[in-house]
Design a protein around this motif. Structure first.
Motif, PDB file in Angstrom:
ATOM      1  N   PRO A 261       0.805  -1.232   0.000  1.00 47.43           N
ATOM      2  CA  PRO A 261       0.000   0.000   0.000  1.00 47.43           C
ATOM      3  C   PRO A 261       0.835   1.278   0.000  1.00 47.43           C
ATOM      4  O   PRO A 261       0.444   2.277  -0.616  1.00 47.43           O
ATOM      5  N   ALA A 262       1.985   1.246   0.632  1.00 46.78           N
ATOM      6  CA  ALA A 262       2.778   2.466   0.755  1.00 46.78           C
ATOM      7  C   ALA A 262       3.414   2.895  -0.562  1.00 46.78           C
ATOM      8  O   ALA A 262       3.670   4.084  -0.780  1.00 46.78           O
ATOM      9  N   THR A 263       3.677   1.949  -1.456  1.00 46.23           N
ATOM     10  CA  THR A 263       4.398   2.279  -2.697  1.00 46.23           C
ATOM     11  C   THR A 263       3.624   1.922  -3.962  1.00 46.23           C
ATOM     12  O   THR A 263       4.124   2.154  -5.065  1.00 46.23           O
ATOM     13  N   GLN A 264       2.400   1.391  -3.824  1.00 44.23           N
ATOM     14  CA  GLN A 264       1.706   0.920  -5.016  1.00 44.23           C
ATOM     15  C   GLN A 264       1.455   2.050  -6.014  1.00 44.23           C
ATOM     16  O   GLN A 264       1.635   1.875  -7.224  1.00 44.23           O
ATOM     17  N   GLY A 265       1.074   3.205  -5.542  1.00 45.77           N
ATOM     18  CA  GLY A 265       0.854   4.327  -6.448  1.00 45.77           C
ATOM     19  C   GLY A 265       2.119   4.766  -7.155  1.00 45.77           C
ATOM     20  O   GLY A 265       2.090   5.178  -8.327  1.00 45.77           O
ATOM     21  N   ALA A 266       3.266   4.656  -6.467  1.00 41.40           N
ATOM     22  CA  ALA A 266       4.535   5.070  -7.062  1.00 41.40           C
ATOM     23  C   ALA A 266       4.959   4.161  -8.204  1.00 41.40           C
ATOM     24  O   ALA A 266       5.778   4.571  -9.049  1.00 41.40           O
ATOM     25  N   MET A 267       4.425   2.957  -8.283  1.00 42.23           N
ATOM     26  CA  MET A 267       4.765   2.040  -9.385  1.00 42.23           C
ATOM     27  C   MET A 267       4.156   2.511 -10.708  1.00 42.23           C
ATOM     28  O   MET A 267       4.553   2.047 -11.776  1.00 42.23           O
ATOM     29  N   ARG A 268       3.179   3.383 -10.636  1.00 40.37           N
ATOM     30  CA  ARG A 268       2.555   4.009 -11.815  1.00 40.37           C
ATOM     31  C   ARG A 268       1.948   2.992 -12.783  1.00 40.37           C
ATOM     32  O   ARG A 268       1.957   3.167 -13.994  1.00 40.37           O
ATOM     33  N   GLY A 269       1.422   1.904 -12.212  1.00 35.26           N
ATOM     34  CA  GLY A 269       0.662   0.961 -13.012  1.00 35.26           C
ATOM     35  C   GLY A 269       1.469   0.096 -13.947  1.00 35.26           C
ATOM     36  O   GLY A 269       0.902  -0.540 -14.839  1.00 35.26           O
ATOM     37  N   PRO A 297       8.302 -11.245   0.341  1.00 33.62           N
ATOM     38  CA  PRO A 297       8.478 -12.629   0.780  1.00 33.62           C
ATOM     39  C   PRO A 297       7.362 -13.484   0.173  1.00 33.62           C
ATOM     40  O   PRO A 297       6.185 -13.123   0.258  1.00 33.62           O
ATOM     41  N   VAL A 298       7.723 -14.601  -0.447  1.00 27.92           N
ATOM     42  CA  VAL A 298       6.709 -15.443  -1.068  1.00 27.92           C
ATOM     43  C   VAL A 298       5.736 -15.971  -0.026  1.00 27.92           C
ATOM     44  O   VAL A 298       4.535 -16.117  -0.280  1.00 27.92           O
ATOM     45  N   ALA A 299       6.222 -16.250   1.163  1.00 26.20           N
ATOM     46  CA  ALA A 299       5.376 -16.793   2.224  1.00 26.20           C
ATOM     47  C   ALA A 299       4.428 -15.760   2.811  1.00 26.20           C
ATOM     48  O   ALA A 299       3.529 -16.105   3.578  1.00 26.20           O
ATOM     49  N   GLY A 300       4.613 -14.482   2.455  1.00 25.54           N
ATOM     50  CA  GLY A 300       3.761 -13.422   2.979  1.00 25.54           C
ATOM     51  C   GLY A 300       4.532 -12.476   3.871  1.00 25.54           C
ATOM     52  O   GLY A 300       5.522 -12.861   4.502  1.00 25.54           O
ATOM     53  N   GLY A 301       4.093 -11.227   3.908  1.00 20.97           N
ATOM     54  CA  GLY A 301       4.757 -10.222   4.714  1.00 20.97           C
ATOM     55  C   GLY A 301       4.982  -8.953   3.925  1.00 20.97           C
ATOM     56  O   GLY A 301       4.719  -8.885   2.720  1.00 20.97           O
ATOM     57  N   PRO A 302       5.472  -7.909   4.595  1.00 17.85           N
ATOM     58  CA  PRO A 302       5.659  -6.621   3.928  1.00 17.85           C
ATOM     59  C   PRO A 302       6.771  -6.677   2.886  1.00 17.85           C
ATOM     60  O   PRO A 302       7.719  -7.457   2.985  1.00 17.85           O
ATOM     61  N   ALA A 303       6.663  -5.802   1.903  1.00 13.99           N
ATOM     62  CA  ALA A 303       7.644  -5.747   0.825  1.00 13.99           C
ATOM     63  C   ALA A 303       8.865  -4.949   1.241  1.00 13.99           C
ATOM     64  O   ALA A 303       8.770  -3.963   1.975  1.00 13.99           O
ATOM     65  N   GLY A 304      10.017  -5.377   0.729  1.00  9.53           N
ATOM     66  CA  GLY A 304      11.194  -4.537   0.762  1.00  9.53           C
ATOM     67  C   GLY A 304      11.224  -3.702  -0.502  1.00  9.53           C
ATOM     68  O   GLY A 304      10.697  -4.115  -1.545  1.00  9.53           O
ATOM     69  N   ILE A 305      11.817  -2.534  -0.448  1.00 10.78           N
ATOM     70  CA  ILE A 305      11.796  -1.612  -1.583  1.00 10.78           C
ATOM     71  C   ILE A 305      13.234  -1.306  -2.011  1.00 10.78           C
ATOM     72  O   ILE A 305      14.084  -1.003  -1.182  1.00 10.78           O
ATOM     73  N   VAL A 306      13.473  -1.416  -3.320  1.00  8.41           N
ATOM     74  CA  VAL A 306      14.750  -1.026  -3.927  1.00  8.41           C
ATOM     75  C   VAL A 306      14.468   0.180  -4.803  1.00  8.41           C
ATOM     76  O   VAL A 306      13.626   0.117  -5.702  1.00  8.41           O
ATOM     77  N   ARG A 307      15.175   1.274  -4.561  1.00  6.94           N
ATOM     78  CA  ARG A 307      14.932   2.508  -5.327  1.00  6.94           C
ATOM     79  C   ARG A 307      16.133   2.814  -6.214  1.00  6.94           C
ATOM     80  O   ARG A 307      17.248   3.011  -5.730  1.00  6.94           O
ATOM     81  N   ARG A 308      15.896   2.847  -7.510  1.00  8.08           N
ATOM     82  CA  ARG A 308      16.908   3.230  -8.492  1.00  8.08           C
ATOM     83  C   ARG A 308      16.180   3.807  -9.697  1.00  8.08           C
ATOM     84  O   ARG A 308      15.180   3.234 -10.158  1.00  8.08           O
TER      85      ARG A 308
END
Length: 353
Positions: A261-269, A297-308
């Motif tokens: 939810p925190a970064t979904q909009g930033a992915m720009r679809g 994580p495939v098993a579930g949990g929050p996403a890690g974010i890589v910014r470049r």
């Protein structure tokens, strides 16, 4: 083309005289790139991003298919390209130029079957508006052998499930025609799906659900246990923050959507590429338009974010992941480096799979 042909070809594969990947620097990845001069190339990269070889391309490349045994790769033009080049990665020679048959064009991806004896390429039957897989005899000079229907429209990426002869096909659902370039002709009725094909027959066809009908399934990755990750591209209203990553295993019910939810909009679809980590515990989708990658994580949990900026290519590396970007950056588990080229969309792992 049936399974007995694959098996017969696989038995003969060892008789093909060609250089092994070890003879060209044992690359871990292949990537298409644009050089500072404006020329294009397919480049082999080591595990930490060092250059193993470079082969010129006549135009912009998209992705490649690495032969599982020979130091040979097929470089695909960006869609709607009509050529693919079979490259000797040891000498840089073009062994064959594959031309899409009349009424077809390539979508930029392909995968090997039968121990490397058959190449399958995603193609558009643009008069019918249907997807096909072209079949090429990689043991016999890449002669066109025939084609299979993919069970959908706009097939983009195809991958082989590890240890099987099953192909997973991302039918993106979008109809196009060379006469109108990259214009999308059927958004009002598009129905993307993930199809699993064996011997030309669809064993399973999966949709994401009515609420995700406008999520074009574009790129795929397959884990060793057969789980498939799908990178999605949203064709609805700009600014709608929808999931761009889905997971599915044959016979496992509805696909599972992953979103942050925190970064979904930033992915720009726009999901650019997808890969499982080398240990299979995580899965990444890249967002070049937003300059970030989500790593779940495939098993579930929050996403890690890589910014470049312009991050797009991703592939398994060791137990983790490697990324490339359009500014020449290479991020690998041991650190980062920069090459003097602009990387194109994909980072293709080299190996038998």
């Amino acid at each position: 083309m049936r399974r007995r042909a694959f098996l017969a070809g696989a038995a003969a594969a060892s008789a093909i005289p060609a250089a092994a990947w070890a003879e060209v620097g044992a690359p871990a990845f292949l990537a298409a790139a644009r050089e500072p001069s404006g020329a294009f190339a397919l480049i082999g990269l080591g595990p930490e991003g060092g250059e193993a070889f470079r082969v010129p391309l006549p135009a912009r490349g998209h992705a490649a298919a690495a032969h599982p045994l020979r130091a040979e790769a097929v470089a695909f033009a960006r869609r709607p390209g009509t050529f693919a080049l079979v490259l000797d990665c040891r000498t840089g020679a073009v062994r064959r130029r594959l031309e899409a048959p009349e009424g077809r064009h390539f979508y930029g991806h392909g995968a090997y079957l039968g121990g490397g004896t058959v190449l399958a390429t995603t193609e558009n039957d643009f008069a019918a508006g249907e997807g096909v897989l072209g079949l090429w005899d990689a043991h016999g000079g890449y002669r066109r052998m025939g084609e299979w229907r993919t069970g959908g429209t706009g097939p983009h990426e195809v991958v082989r499930l590890p240890g099987t002869e099953v192909l997973a096909v991302a039918n993106g659902g979008i109809r196009t025609h060379p006469a109108t370039g990259r214009r999308k002709l059927n958004l009002a009725v598009m129905r993307p799906n993930l199809a699993f094909l064996r011997d030309g027959a669809a064993e399973e066809v999966v949709e994401l659900g009515e609420g995700m009908r406008l999520a074009s399934i574009r790129h795929l990755a397959a884990r060793r246990d057969g789980t498939v990750a799908m990178a999605l591209q949203w064709q609805g209203e700009e600014g709608e923050a929808r999931a761009l990553l889905a997971l599915h295993r044959r016979g496992g019910g509805a696909p599972r959507l992953l979103e942050d939810p925190a970064t979904q909009g930033a992915m720009r679809g726009y999901g650019g590429s997808v890969a499982f980590s080398g240990d299979g515990a995580r899965v990444a989708v890249t967002g070049p338009r937003g300059g970030l990658a989500q790593v779940f994580p495939v098993a579930g949990g929050p996403a890690g974010i890589v910014r470049r900026p312009d991050i797009c290519g991703v592939a398994p590396a060791g137990a983790g992941l490697a990324f490339t970007d359009g500014r020449g950056g290479i991020l690998h588990p041991g650190g980062a480096r920069r090459a003097g080229v602009a990387w194109d969309n994909h980072l293709v792992p080299v190996g038998p799979g």
